[in-house]
Design an enzyme around this catalytic site. Structure first.
Site, short mmCIF file in Angstrom:
data_model
loop_
_atom_site.label_atom_id
_atom_site.label_comp_id
_atom_site.label_asym_id
_atom_site.label_seq_id
_atom_site.Cartn_x
_atom_site.Cartn_y
_atom_site.Cartn_z
CB ILE A 139 -3.11 -5.44 1.54
CG1 ILE A 139 -1.97 -5.18 2.55
CG2 ILE A 139 -4.15 -6.39 2.16
CD1 ILE A 139 -2.22 -4.77 3.57
CE LYS A 146 4.88 -10.46 -5.21
NZ LYS A 146 5.15 -12.08 -5.23
CG ASP A 294 8.88 9.58 -0.65
OD1 ASP A 294 8.50 10.57 -1.59
OD2 ASP A 294 8.54 8.45 -0.78
N1 ATP Z 1 0.54 -0.61 7.22
C1 ATP Z 1 -0.19 -0.65 6.09
N2 ATP Z 1 -1.36 -0.85 6.12
C2 ATP Z 1 -2.03 -0.95 5.20
N3 ATP Z 1 -1.62 -0.84 3.68
C3 ATP Z 1 -0.23 -0.84 3.69
C4 ATP Z 1 0.58 -0.64 4.77
N4 ATP Z 1 2.00 -0.32 4.32
C5 ATP Z 1 1.77 -0.35 2.87
N5 ATP Z 1 0.33 -0.54 2.57
C6 ATP Z 1 0.00 -0.77 1.14
O1 ATP Z 1 0.76 -1.25 0.41
C7 ATP Z 1 1.38 -0.22 -0.52
C8 ATP Z 1 2.93 -0.53 -0.83
O2 ATP Z 1 3.69 -0.32 0.24
P1 ATP Z 1 5.00 0.75 0.43
O3 ATP Z 1 4.62 1.92 -0.46
O4 ATP Z 1 5.21 0.49 1.63
O5 ATP Z 1 5.95 -0.26 -0.43
P2 ATP Z 1 7.29 0.42 -0.94
O6 ATP Z 1 8.08 -0.65 -1.53
O7 ATP Z 1 7.77 1.63 -0.04
O8 ATP Z 1 6.89 1.28 -2.03
P3 ATP Z 1 7.54 2.51 -2.83
O9 ATP Z 1 8.78 2.33 -2.51
O10 ATP Z 1 7.14 1.88 -4.49
O11 ATP Z 1 6.88 3.66 -2.52
C9 ATP Z 1 1.02 0.94 -0.04
O12 ATP Z 1 0.79 1.69 -1.14
C10 ATP Z 1 -0.16 0.70 0.56
O13 ATP Z 1 -1.29 0.69 -0.10
#
Ligand code: ATP
Length: 604
Positions: A139, A146, A294
Site C-alpha cells: 500500500i 515498503k 517531521d
Molecule cells: N499505518 C498506515 N496505514 C496506511 N498507510 C500507511 C501506514 N503507514 C504508512 N502508510 C503508507 O505508506 C507510505 C510510506 O510509509 P512511511 O512514510 O511510514 O515510510 P517511511 O520509510 O517512513 O517514509 P519516509 O521516510 O520516506 O518518509 C505512507 O506515505 C503511507 O501512504
C-alpha cells in the site's frame, strides 16, 4: 512520508531540471512571486492538460491504492443533504472528537464483515520471515521501506497482540538496504561526508547506526501510542534475519497530502477539523517530552468517511470552476471531503527531549554546562512551525515557503518570509490568518506552544447549540449507514496527481522547511557545537552503553524496557564521538539529505 525518488518523477528544485519546466517561469523577484508560482503549481495539478510525469511503473508503486479495499456505504437522501448544507462557522470541540472514533470503529467492523480480499495479491518475499500476519498487498513505499496491508493469522501464538486489529499496516525495512545508507536523516544533516574509514569499519558503523534509528523509531512510536486516538497505533515489532517489521494500525484513507492535491485547498471547517486532530496528537507527544519534528501532510493519515456532494458547491474568487473539485458537505463531529479521523504517523525523526519521570532534558550528562542544556520549549516549537505550514497549505493549497532555488527557499524559511497573497487568501478569515501567524512566528519564544494553539479562538470557533444539533444528526446518519453498506460512495482518487511536478514540489517545500527548522533548533541549542551530538548521546543513554546503564532509570523512554530489543551499542565513547563531531563540523558545511537525488548544501 512518501518517497520522492527518481521513480516518481521528482522535481529537482535545486537544479531546475526538466520537470520544473512545467512550472510557469518566474518573472518577478519580489516576495509575492513565490506564492503566485506555487499557486500555479497547484493549479497545474488540477488542470486537465497537466502532464503526469510518473511513468506507469512508478504508478504501481504509489501509496494511495487503498481505496479498492475500503468499506462502502450508501449515499444520503436529499433531505439529509439539506440538513448538512446548513454550513457556517462549524468546528470540532475536543469532546466531539470521540464521536469520530466511534465512526472509525464502525468502519473497522465493516471491513471484517465484508471479508474483502483476504488472499494475498501474490507471493511476497517479505512474508517468508514474518510471523503471525499474512501480507495481502502493498500500500505504500517510503525512502527505506515498503508498507503492506496485512491480516493477523488466526490462532498464531501472538494472536492476543492483534485482537483489536482486523487489519494492520506493516512497514518492512530490508536490512541490506540499510547497510549502505545511513537512515538517520539528522545525522546526515549535520554530518559532512564520511570520514576516511576502511571499508569494513564504515559498513559496520553504518549498519549499527541504521539499526539504532529503526529501534529508536519503534521505541518512540510505542511510547506515544497509548491514550491518544490521533496517533497511528503501534501494534508490534519483529526482527528477522533479513527484515525489520514495524506493525501498526492501518488507516484506510491514505495521506492528507493527496486530499489537498485533489481538492486544491480545504474549507476553513475542514482545515480546522484536520489541524485540531493533529494538535491533539502533538499535545500528547509533547506532554510525554517527545517532539515529532517531521510534521507534514504526508505524515497525516486518515480514515475515509462518506462523501456528500454539496447541492451548491461554493467557489472562491480564485477558483477555476472547470477544475475545482467540490469538497462536499462538512458534518461537524464527523468530517468532510471524505476525511474522518486523522492520525499522525512516522516517528522516524522524533526525539525525546525530556523524561516525564525526571523532567530533565535527555542527552545531557553531568559535565555539560548549563548553557548547552537544551531548552525543551524551543525544541517543541519545531512542531508548532510544522503545524503552521500544514494549516497554511490546507487553507490555500500551496505551501507558505517556496522557491525553486534552494538557497533562496532556505533564506525565506529562516526569515519567516511568507504572505497571505491575494486573491487566494482574500476570503479566508482573519481568525485563520491570525492562527497561522502565531504558528509561523520566527522567534520560538513568541511562537504558539501547543496549549496556546489549542486555545486559539479560530480553532475553537463554533456555536454550541448548533453543533450539538448537527452532531446528533450526524450520529443518526452513521447509524443509518451501518445498515446500508455495499454501495460505493467514497470519493474517487486520481493517484496520478500525487506524483505530478506540482505535488512533488510541495512535498519538497515541506521537507526543506522542516529541515531548516531542525537546523535552526540545533543552532539555537548548540552555541558550542556540542548540541549536534545530543541525539547520539540520547541514543547511547537509552539503548545500552555502559553510561546508559548507570542512568537507566532516569533516561529510558517512558514505559519502555531498556533491553526490549536486546540492542547493545558497540560504538565509541561519548567523549570520543564529541571530539570527532567537533572536528567534522568545523571542517565542513552541512548537507540536506532527505530529498533523494538532490544535492543541496547549507552554509552553517
Ligand atoms: N499505518 C498506515 N496505514 C496506511 N498507510 C500507511 C501506514 N503507514 C504508512 N502508510 C503508507 O505508506 C507510505 C510510506 O510509509 P512511511 O512514510 O511510514 O515510510 P517511511 O520509510 O517512513 O517514509 P519516509 O521516510 O520516506 O518518509 C505512507 O506515505 C503511507 O501512504
Amino acid at each position: 512520508m512518501t518517497k520522492n525518488d527518481g521513480d516518481y518523477g521528482a522535481v529537482d528544485v535545486a537544479n531546475n531540471n526538466k520537470h520544473s519546466t512545467n512550472i510557469e517561469p518566474n518573472t518577478k523577484s519580489d516576495g509575492n512571486t513565490k506564492a503566485i508560482k506555487t499557486t500555479n503549481i497547484i493549479r497545474k495539478v488540477k488542470s486537465p492538460d497537466s502532464t503526469n510525469t510518473a511513468d506507469s511503473d512508478s504508478e504501481s508503486k504509489i501509496s494511495m491504492n487503498l481505496n479498492i479495499n475500503i468499506p462502502t456505504v450508501n449515499s444520503k437522501t436529499g433531505e439529509e443533504e439539506n440538513e448538512n448544507e446548513d454550513e457556517g462557522a462549524s468546528s470540532l470541540a475536543s469532546s466531539q472528537l470521540s464521536s469520530l472514533n466511534e465512526e472509525q470503529d464502525i468502519y473497522e467492523d465493516e471491513d471484517t464483515e465484508d471479508g474483502e480480499l483476504i488472499q494475498p495479491e501474490h507471493e511476497f518475499s517479505e512474508q517468508l520471515e514474518l510471523q503471525n500476519f499474512k501480507i495481502i498487498n502493498k500500500i505504500g513505499e517510503g525512502a527505506f521501506s515498503k508498507v503492506f496491508r496485512a491480516v493477523p493469522i488466526e490462532d498464531s501464538p501472538n494472536a492476543f497482540l492483534t485482537k483489536s486489529y482486523k487489519e494492520v499496516a506493516i512497514k518492512v525495512i530490508k536490512k541490506t538496504d540499510l547497510s549502505s545508507l545511513d537512515i538517520n536523516k539528522d545525522h546526515l544533516f549535520h554530518e559532512p561526508p564520511a570520514k576516511q574509514h576502511n571499508k569494513n569499519e564504515k559498513q559496520h558503523s553504518s549498519k549499527t547506526s541504521s539499526k539504532e534509528q529503526v529501534l529508536k523509531e519503534v521505541m518512540i512510536h510505542k511510547a506515544v501510542t497509548n491514550n491518544c486516538d490521533n496517533i497511528v497505533a503501534f501494534v508490534d515489532f519483529q526482527e528477522s534475519k533479513t527484515y525489520y517489521y514495524l506493525i501498526q494500525e492501518l488507516l484506510h484513507g491514505g495521506e492528507i497530502f493527496g486530499e489537498i492535491v485533489k481538492l486544491t485547498y480545504f474549507s476553513e471547517d475542514l482545515s480546522r477539523h484536520v489541524i485540531k486532530q493533529l494538535a491533539i496528537a502533538i499535545k500528547h507527544m509533547h506532554s510525554l517530552g517527545i517532539v515529532h519534528r517531521d510534521i507534514k501532510p504526508e505524515n497525516l493519515l486518515f480514515e475515509p468517511i462518506e462523501y456528500i456532494p454539496s447541492l451548491k458547491p461554493k467557489l472562491r474568487k480564485s477558483d477555476d470552476p472547470q477544475t475545482k473539485v467540490d469538497e462536499g458537505v462538512f458534518t461537524p463531529g464527523v468530517g468532510g471531503g471524505g476525511i474522518g479521523v486523522v492520525k499522525l504517523a512516522d516517528f522516524g525523526l522524533s526525539k525525546q527531549i525530556f523524561s516525564t519521570n525526571t523532567k530533565t532534558p535527555c542527552g545531557t550528562v553531568g559535565y555539560t554546562a548549563p548553557e548547552v542544556v537544551k531548552d525543551e520549549r524551543y525544541s517543541m516549537k519545531v512542531d508548532m512551525w510544522g503545524i503552521g505550514c500544514v494549516l497554511y497549505t490546507m487553507l490555500c493549497g500551496f505551501p507558505p515557503f517556496y522557491d525553486e532555488k534552494i538557497d533562496t527557499l532556505t533564506e525565506k524559511i529562516s526569515r519567516g518570509e511568507y504572505t497571505f497573497l491575494a486573491p487566494w487568501w482574500d476570503e479566508i478569515s482573519n481568525g485563520a490568518k491570525n492562527a497561522v501567524m502565531r504558528l509561523l512566528e520566527v522567534d520560538p519564544n513568541r511562537r504558539y506552544d501547543i496549549d496556546e494553539f489549542l486555545a486559539d479562538p479560530w480553532l475553537n470557533t463554533f456555536d454550541c447549540e448548533r453543533e450539538k444539533e448537527k452532531l446528533d444528526n450526524a450520529k443518526k446518519q452513521i447509524n443509518k449507514r451501518r445498515s446500508r453498506r455495499n454501495k460505493k460512495f467514497f470519493m474517487e482518487r486520481d493517484s496520478t496527481l500525487l506524483y505530478s511536478p506540482a505535488a512533488v514540489a510541495m512535498r519538497d517545500a515541506f521537507d526543506i522547511s522542516n529541515a531548516v527548522q531542525r537546523i535552526e533548533e540545533d543552532k539555537r541549542d548548540s552555541p558550542y557545537i556540542l548540541g549536534a551530538l545530543a541525539e547520539d548521546e540520547e541514543e547511547e543513554f537509552r539503548l545500552g552503553s555502559s553510561t546508559a546503564k548507570s542512568n537507566k532509570n532516569t533516561n529510558n523512554l517512558n514505559g519502555l524496557d531498556d533491553d526490549m530489543f536486546q540492542l547493545k551499542l558497540d560504538t565509541s565513547t561519548i567523549l570520543k564521538r564529541r571530539q570527532e563531531k567537533n572536528h567534522n563540523i568545523i571542517q565542513n558545511t552541512t548537507s540536506i539529505p532527505p530529498i533523494p537525488g538532490k544535492s543541496i548544501s547549507f552554509i552553517t
